[in-house]
Design an enzyme around this catalytic site. Structure first.
Site, mmCIF file in Angstrom:
data_model
loop_
_atom_site.group_PDB
_atom_site.id
_atom_site.type_symbol
_atom_site.label_atom_id
_atom_site.label_comp_id
_atom_site.label_asym_id
_atom_site.label_seq_id
_atom_site.Cartn_x
_atom_site.Cartn_y
_atom_site.Cartn_z
ATOM 1 N N GLU A 68 6.481 -0.349 2.119
ATOM 2 C CA GLU A 68 7.189 0.456 0.800
ATOM 3 C C GLU A 68 6.958 1.655 0.861
ATOM 4 O OE1 GLU A 68 7.382 -1.292 -3.125
ATOM 5 O OE2 GLU A 68 7.428 -3.168 -2.341
ATOM 6 N N GLU A 75 1.527 -6.397 -3.556
ATOM 7 C CA GLU A 75 1.122 -5.766 -4.617
ATOM 8 C C GLU A 75 0.335 -6.678 -5.488
ATOM 9 O OE1 GLU A 75 3.915 -2.974 -6.002
ATOM 10 O OE2 GLU A 75 4.237 -1.877 -4.162
#
Ligand code: IFM
Length: 461
Positions: free
Chosen positions: A357, A179
């Protein structure tokens, strides 16, 4: 085996068919969120140790100093992952644990820890999927300018290459970053995450240095013959304009460009998206984009919610019937299908995708040894259905990792937000499977049984 939870939705036939065969089921964590032991065995300080000490940065001033004490409990935790019946575990390597200054000498005890972890996972039949950077930059590099300093990208490549040489023969995959949007925007523009800067131009430059570090690392690891699949993990969302007005549609396009295209375009097209709503672009040097475009073996996508874009003159969107999570994030599973199908349409042939995720924070309570988290079961169930629909539409999705294996340190939210399939009592460090853990284990077992039956039938003609 305990009783099946009361709320146990079964996957649809479509999902059972598409997610049964050759599909990887996992759970995910990251180093700073679970390991604790921040000053043990030669680990150097990270920017999160520093940030969490600053007054007002995190809820109750909480830090990852102890977290889930995984650095000491790793063997039991691996056995627990085995009991969940998953076939993969995604974790991150703490850069300051293996190279305390972020450059120069490596720390043998830190390297040994990840060696042991990987070996134990393999002994339990669990595929190890590692990430090199999940936000815990060595403080020594931050003191030299952190990700705002181009040199950090080169230090990262050295670290990445060392890890690929050390662990690559046993890893199922190695991702450079987790991320990067969060590091750039939350860490350097909004200041909600370490190192806590509030400078949009710096954030744009940081995002470029993160991407450059990814490209440099890919090139270094390929050159030294890395033996596992290499890629990156991006957080992505679908973006919905609140109304059909030109202003809302333009706003949604800008948000999509800032959130999704800002990382996808450089990696897959070799350029940053041009959008009139984006005010800050980084300095890009000759050759950077070619490095960033290094071919990858997989793309990790983290998906939690969608982004609504509503300009001032637009009415607020009606509340979603599925509600929101304990983070205040809207539950919108169809956004996962929309996002993935959109990526396929916009970028054409992408490497295989893993949902690295997906999960929800829930206000879980442990009562008489049980956590009744039906909301989490519904959340995962609905997202798996959306994933199956994306797969049916031709998206090449190869696996799903629930975030997170267990409750852990949720960054600036401290320990208040619980994302785990496993409940953690932070006083005693006792781990207890929530209802969702039982459901996840049973669902995976059912799918594997289907796949086994199908293989048996095929073998017998
Ligand atoms: O806990 C985080 C994780 O570290 C990165 N992705 C989102 C999760 C939930 O906020």
């Amino acid at each position: 085996m305990t009783d099946r939870p009361l709320n146990s939705p079964r996957l649809s036939d479509l999902a059972r068919r598409l997610l049964a065969d050759d599909f990887r089921w996992g759970v995910a964590t990251s180093a700073y969120q679970i390991e604790g032991a921040v000053d043990v065995d030669g680990r150097g300080p990270s920017i999160w140790d520093t940030f969490a000490r600053q007054p007002g940065r995190t809820v109750n001033g909480e830090s990852g100093a102890v977290a889930c004490d995984h650095y000491r409990r790793w063997a039991d935790d691996v056995a627990m992952i085995g009991e969940l019946g998953v076939d993969a575990y995604r974790f991150s390597i703490a850069w300051p644990r293996v190279q305390p200054q972020g450059q120069g000498a490596f720390n043998a005890k830190g390297l040994d820890f990840y060696d042991r972890l990987v070996d134990a996972l393999l002994e339990h039949g669990i595929a190890p999927h590692a990430t090199l950077y999940h936000w815990d930059l060595p403080q020594a590099l931050q003191d030299l300018g952190g990700w705002g300093n181009r040199d950090t990208a080169f230090h990262f490549a050295t670290y990445a290459d060392a890890m690929a040489r050390r662990l690559g023969d046993r890893l199922a995959s190695l991702a450079t970053h987790n991320e990067p949007w969060c590091t750039a925007v939350l860490g350097h523009e909004i200041g909600k995450f370490a190192p806590g800067d509030r400078d949009p131009q710096l954030a744009a430059q940081v995002s470029h240095h993160l991407l450059l570090s990814h490209g440099l690392a890919m090139s270094a690891m390929r050159a030294s013959g890395a033996r596992c699949p290499l890629g990156i993990v991006l957080n992505q969302s679908s973006v919905t304009p609140a109304t059909d007005s030109a202003a809302d549609r333009a706003g949604a396009a800008t948000e999509y460009a800032r959130f999704v295209r800002w990382y996808m375009d450089p990696i897959f097209r070799g350029e940053y998206p041009q959008d009139p709503g984006i005010a800050h672009y980084p300095e890009v040097r000759a050759g950077d984009m070619a490095l960033i475009q290094a071919p990858m073996d997989f793309l990790g996508v983290n998906f939690y919610s969608r982004i609504w874009v509503s300009r001032e003159d637009s009415p607020r969107p009606a509340p979603n019937a599925l509600g929101q999570t304990d983070m205040g994030w809207e539950i919108h599973p169809d956004g996962l299908r929309e996002l993935l199908v959109g990526l396929k349409d916009q970028y054409g042939a992408l490497p295989p995708i893993f949902i690295t995720e997906n999960g929800m924070a829930n206000a879980d309570t442990l009562q008489e040894g049980r956590v009744r988290d039906a909301a989490r079961i519904d959340y995962v169930h609905a997202h798996l259905e959306a994933l199956a629909q994306a797969k049916a539409a031709g998206v090449d999705v190869r696996g799903y990792f629930y975030w997170s294996l267990m409750d852990n340190y949720e960054w600036d939210s401290g320990y208040a937000k619980r994302f785990g399939l496993v409940h953690v009592d932070y006083e005693t460090q006792q781990r207890v499977f929530k209802d969702s853990a039982h459901w996840y284990r049973d669902t995976i077992a059912d799918l594997k049984a289907d796949a086994g039956r199908a293989a048996g039938e095929a073998a017998h003609g």
